[in-house]
Design a protein around this motif. Structure first.
Motif, PDB file in Angstrom:
ATOM      1  N   UNK A   1       0.855  -1.182   0.000  1.00 43.85           N
ATOM      2  CA  UNK A   1       0.000   0.000   0.000  1.00 43.85           C
ATOM      3  C   UNK A   1       0.890   1.230   0.000  1.00 43.85           C
ATOM      4  N   UNK A   2       0.762   2.049  -1.047  1.00 46.89           N
ATOM      5  CA  UNK A   2       1.569   3.258  -1.140  1.00 46.89           C
ATOM      6  C   UNK A   2       3.053   2.983  -1.059  1.00 46.89           C
ATOM      7  N   UNK A   3       3.486   1.828  -1.577  1.00 45.13           N
ATOM      8  CA  UNK A   3       4.900   1.491  -1.565  1.00 45.13           C
ATOM      9  C   UNK A   3       5.366   0.837  -0.281  1.00 45.13           C
ATOM     10  N   UNK A   4       4.447   0.600   0.665  1.00 41.92           N
ATOM     11  CA  UNK A   4       4.803  -0.006   1.946  1.00 41.92           C
ATOM     12  C   UNK A   4       4.173  -1.393   2.072  1.00 41.92           C
ATOM     13  N   UNK A   5       4.987  -2.375   2.463  1.00 43.60           N
ATOM     14  CA  UNK A   5       4.475  -3.720   2.675  1.00 43.60           C
ATOM     15  C   UNK A   5       3.559  -3.727   3.895  1.00 43.60           C
ATOM     16  N   UNK A   6       2.386  -4.364   3.782  1.00 37.00           N
ATOM     17  CA  UNK A   6       1.400  -4.399   4.859  1.00 37.00           C
ATOM     18  C   UNK A   6       1.201  -5.837   5.322  1.00 37.00           C
ATOM     19  N   UNK A   7       1.201  -6.052   6.641  1.00 38.63           N
ATOM     20  CA  UNK A   7       0.880  -7.361   7.202  1.00 38.63           C
ATOM     21  C   UNK A   7      -0.630  -7.493   7.272  1.00 38.63           C
TER      22      UNK A   7
ATOM     23  N   UNK B   1      -1.313   4.803   5.786  1.00 38.75           N
ATOM     24  CA  UNK B   1       0.086   4.779   5.395  1.00 38.75           C
ATOM     25  C   UNK B   1       0.587   6.203   5.250  1.00 38.75           C
ATOM     26  N   UNK B   2       1.750   6.488   5.782  1.00 43.44           N
ATOM     27  CA  UNK B   2       2.307   7.835   5.658  1.00 43.44           C
ATOM     28  C   UNK B   2       2.497   8.192   4.189  1.00 43.44           C
ATOM     29  N   UNK B   3       2.073   9.372   3.789  1.00 43.52           N
ATOM     30  CA  UNK B   3       2.249   9.779   2.387  1.00 43.52           C
ATOM     31  C   UNK B   3       3.717   9.716   1.983  1.00 43.52           C
ATOM     32  N   UNK B   4       3.936   9.405   0.722  1.00 41.84           N
ATOM     33  CA  UNK B   4       5.305   9.319   0.219  1.00 41.84           C
ATOM     34  C   UNK B   4       5.993  10.669   0.312  1.00 41.84           C
ATOM     35  N   UNK B   5       7.314  10.658   0.466  1.00 46.26           N
ATOM     36  CA  UNK B   5       8.077  11.895   0.538  1.00 46.26           C
ATOM     37  C   UNK B   5       8.143  12.574  -0.818  1.00 46.26           C
ATOM     38  N   UNK B   6       8.785  13.730  -0.870  1.00 49.81           N
ATOM     39  CA  UNK B   6       8.852  14.484  -2.127  1.00 49.81           C
ATOM     40  C   UNK B   6       9.686  13.745  -3.171  1.00 49.81           C
TER      41      UNK B   6
ATOM     42  N   UNK C   1       6.631  23.296  -4.463  1.00 47.83           N
ATOM     43  CA  UNK C   1       5.576  22.915  -3.513  1.00 47.83           C
ATOM     44  C   UNK C   1       6.118  22.070  -2.365  1.00 47.83           C
ATOM     45  N   UNK C   2       7.292  21.474  -2.543  1.00 48.79           N
ATOM     46  CA  UNK C   2       7.891  20.627  -1.504  1.00 48.79           C
ATOM     47  C   UNK C   2       8.949  21.344  -0.674  1.00 48.79           C
ATOM     48  N   UNK C   3       9.019  22.664  -0.786  1.00 52.51           N
ATOM     49  CA  UNK C   3      10.092  23.379  -0.094  1.00 52.51           C
ATOM     50  C   UNK C   3      10.042  23.219   1.420  1.00 52.51           C
ATOM     51  N   UNK C   4       8.856  22.929   1.968  1.00 53.29           N
ATOM     52  CA  UNK C   4       8.743  22.715   3.415  1.00 53.29           C
ATOM     53  C   UNK C   4       8.620  21.231   3.749  1.00 53.29           C
ATOM     54  N   UNK C   5       8.897  20.381   2.763  1.00 54.55           N
ATOM     55  CA  UNK C   5       8.734  18.936   2.959  1.00 54.55           C
ATOM     56  C   UNK C   5       9.922  18.182   2.371  1.00 54.55           C
ATOM     57  N   UNK C   6      11.103  18.753   2.493  1.00 57.41           N
ATOM     58  CA  UNK C   6      12.292  18.096   1.964  1.00 57.41           C
ATOM     59  C   UNK C   6      12.682  16.903   2.849  1.00 57.41           C
ATOM     60  N   UNK C   7      13.419  15.934   2.309  1.00 54.90           N
ATOM     61  CA  UNK C   7      13.828  14.774   3.121  1.00 54.90           C
ATOM     62  C   UNK C   7      14.618  15.207   4.350  1.00 54.90           C
TER      63      UNK C   7
END
Length: 225
Positions: free
Chosen positions: A30-36, A55-60, A84-90
């Protein structure tokens, strides 16, 4: 089975089990994350089950400088990100520049301008050279005094003397516009001889060129991937 989350990071789906199929036999992403999948209740064949997982939204999305477009933010990791990702950088990545020019015929080359000045208008030519050497490189590229001001102006709809578009883009990217003041604010230009400067006029919209010392310093680096 691959499921895409909505904007809130939640995915809801239905799965029909046939015969004696068991959840344990399937993998779910789900959203790139494996789910049990749930194993705390019986799953009967022939029934439909709704399973919701947050699931936490994917990063920028990080772009190479080659794949970037003018106006994108450049991080300390040497990657480009949407404004749009200037406040959401890794984590650990800070915004250090903005893509200000891409080659007209070769998009693998271009220039990145720093988001802020290195100094006020009192920096000498010699100190400007020292500032270049002391500023940490980005993605293996070293900072320098710009020699591509005109190209950067043109990238944002200006000409050889109109910096309005560049200033607007810098502010949108979270940086500072070039300082302005009629024949009182100038920036260093890298060129053949020492002492070349660019004046940014009082309305902040036009630039003219002359000679002088000292000046403001706004660094850039050229990339060629």
């Amino acid at each position: 089975m691959n499921i895409t989350t909505d904007e809130s990071g939640v995915a809801t789906f239905a799965s029909a089990m046939y015969n004696y199929a068991n959840f344990d036999y399937y993998s779910l992403t789900v959203g790139g994350n494996a789910i049990t999948l749930p194993a705390d209740k019986e799953v009967e064949a022939g029934k439909i089950y709704n399973v919701s997982r947050s699931v936490a939204p994917a990063g920028p999305t990080a772009y190479t400088l080659t794949a970037s477009t003018v106006g994108m933010i450049v991080g300390s990791d040497g990657k480009a990100y949407a404004v749009a990702d200037k406040d959401n950088l890794p984590d650990g990545v800070t915004a250090v520049g903005m893509v200000a020019y891409k080659g007209k015929y070769d998009a693998s080359m271009g220039s990145v301008i720093a988001l802020t000045d290195e100094s006020d208008g009192t920096m000498s030519w010699a100190n400007a050279q020292t500032a270049c050497a002391n500023k940490a490189s980005v993605g293996g590229y070293s900072w320098k005094i710009p020699d591509t001001w005109i190209f950067m102006f043109e990238s944002f709809g200006g000409n050889d003397s109109n910096c309005t578009g560049l200033n607007t883009a810098l502010v949108n990217a979270g940086g500072d516009a070039l300082k302005s003041g009629y024949y009182s604010v100038s920036y260093w230009i890298e060129s053949v001889g020492e002492g070349n400067i660019m004046y940014v006029n009082s309305d902040g919209s036009t630039a003219s060129y002359s000679f002088g010392d000292p000046s403001h310093l706004r660094l850039c680096f050229d990339f060629d991937e």
